[in-house]
Scaffold this active site. Structure first.
Site, short mmCIF file in Angstrom:
data_model
loop_
_atom_site.label_atom_id
_atom_site.label_comp_id
_atom_site.label_asym_id
_atom_site.label_seq_id
_atom_site.Cartn_x
_atom_site.Cartn_y
_atom_site.Cartn_z
N ALA A 177 49.72 34.14 38.89
CA ALA A 177 50.82 33.28 38.45
C ALA A 177 51.70 34.10 37.51
O ALA A 177 51.23 35.05 36.88
CB ALA A 177 50.25 32.08 37.72
N GLY A 217 46.26 34.02 40.79
CA GLY A 217 46.90 33.34 41.92
C GLY A 217 47.05 34.25 43.13
O GLY A 217 47.11 33.77 44.26
N GLU A 249 43.93 33.97 44.85
CA GLU A 249 43.89 32.62 45.43
C GLU A 249 44.77 32.54 46.68
O GLU A 249 44.42 31.88 47.66
CB GLU A 249 44.33 31.59 44.38
CG GLU A 249 43.28 31.45 43.29
CD GLU A 249 43.76 30.69 42.07
OE1 GLU A 249 44.83 31.05 41.52
OE2 GLU A 249 43.09 29.74 41.65
N GLU A 260 41.88 34.96 34.78
CA GLU A 260 42.48 33.89 33.97
C GLU A 260 41.73 33.67 32.66
O GLU A 260 42.32 33.25 31.66
CB GLU A 260 42.50 32.58 34.76
CG GLU A 260 43.50 32.52 35.89
CD GLU A 260 42.97 33.02 37.22
OE1 GLU A 260 41.91 33.70 37.23
OE2 GLU A 260 43.59 32.73 38.26
#
Ligand code: CAA
Length: 260
Positions: free
Chosen positions: A68, A111, A114, A134
């Protein structure tokens, strides 16, 4: 030809394959809202376009995506996170009905890792590194990382990655089932494209059914999964492509699948 969006490049359709290249090199392809919305939009369009049979998603030689966009995330309070439109974009990506193949070189973190797990097949360059760091930011994965990782690599490795923030190599990722093949970095996109093109020659309704049924295995009991498989298998008996596939085998010729 490459079609330029703000944060991604999208190729022309070639042999049934569309290629999306994440293109924010200055931010290590951090997945800001704009980038995710563009990926979701292209996949929505690809789902509707019969000429697209498979999609390849890739980054650059140094990074697939570093997660992210931390700078964007920093501006969000809890209500902002609750209403974050990225959640919708992730859902659209997860609901893509055609094969999505990732070619991953360099970092696939947070992310980015992911997004890799949203792909159906993952080909990694031997310089790839996967991780869910994270925890170092005081948060946890928020786009399926805890759930998909555990189902993919098992409890111990999922815990190791999420709790320690350590990265694993492409070879380890392959050993744990996160990627299916490791190549030299220069070949990962070529190999992913080769596979996508091969899949693009297969009967599209059967491909779509196979993807749907396989993904269900993540979240259902064996009994329900077997029942769904049987129903999909039965449905395919009603397709022209199934008749064509069997006839071509009998007549010792190549099948001509029409998607009907
Ligand atoms: N968001 C925003 N910018 C990022 C970024 C990210 N996730 N990752 C890297 N960048 C930017 C850096 O800020 C830097 O830009 P500036 O030069 O303008 O400062 C540029 O990309 C290069 O980064 P580094 O200088 O840090 O490069 P490096 O080679 O030393 O390190 C790295 C590479 C290990 C990937 C390191 O950048 C890093 O740790 N990045 C963050 C990884 C991370 O924590 N990801 C998880 C994000 S949270 C998340 O993803 C939540 C979720 O589940 C949805």
């Amino acid at each position: 030809m490459q079609h330029e969006y703000q944060d991604i490049l999208v190729s022309d359709i070639s042999s049934g394959v569309l290629t999306i290249t994440l293109n924010r090199p200055e931010a290590y392809n951090a997945l800001r809202t704009q980038l995710l919305s563009e990926v979701a939009e292209v996949l929505d369009q690809a789902a509707q376009n019969d000429d697209v049979r498979a999609v390849v998603i890739t980054g650059n030689e140094k990074v697939f995506a570093a997660g992210a966009d931390i700078k964007e995330m920093a501006a969000l309070d809890a209500v902002g996170v609750l209403n974050d439109p990225r959640v919708l974009h992730w859902r659209r990506i997860a609901q893509f009905t055609k094969p999505l193949i990732a070619a991953v070189n360099g970092f696939a973190l947070g992310g980015g890792c992911e997004l890799v797990m949203h792909a159906d097949i993952v080909i990694a360059g031997d310089n790839a590194q996967f991780g869910q760091p994270e925890i170092n930011l005081g948060i946890i994965p928020g786009a399926g990382g805890t759930q998909r990782l555990l189902r993919t690599v098992g409890k111990s490795m999922a815990m190791q990655l999420v709790l320690s923030g350590e990265f694993i190599s492409a070879a380890q990722a392959r050993d744990f089932g996160l990627v299916s093949e490791v190549t030299i970095p220069e070949r990962s996109l070529e190999r992913a494209t080769e596979l996508a093109r091969k899949i693009a020659t297969k009967p599209p309704i059967a491909v779509r059914q196979a993807k749907e049924v396989l993904l269900k295995a993540y979240e259902t009991t064996l009994d329900s999964g077997l029942s769904l498989e049987r129903k999909a298998f039965t449905l395919l008996a009603a397709t022209e492509d199934r008749n064509e596939g069997i006839a071509a085998f009998m007549e010792k010729r190549k099948p001509n699948f029409t998607g009907k």
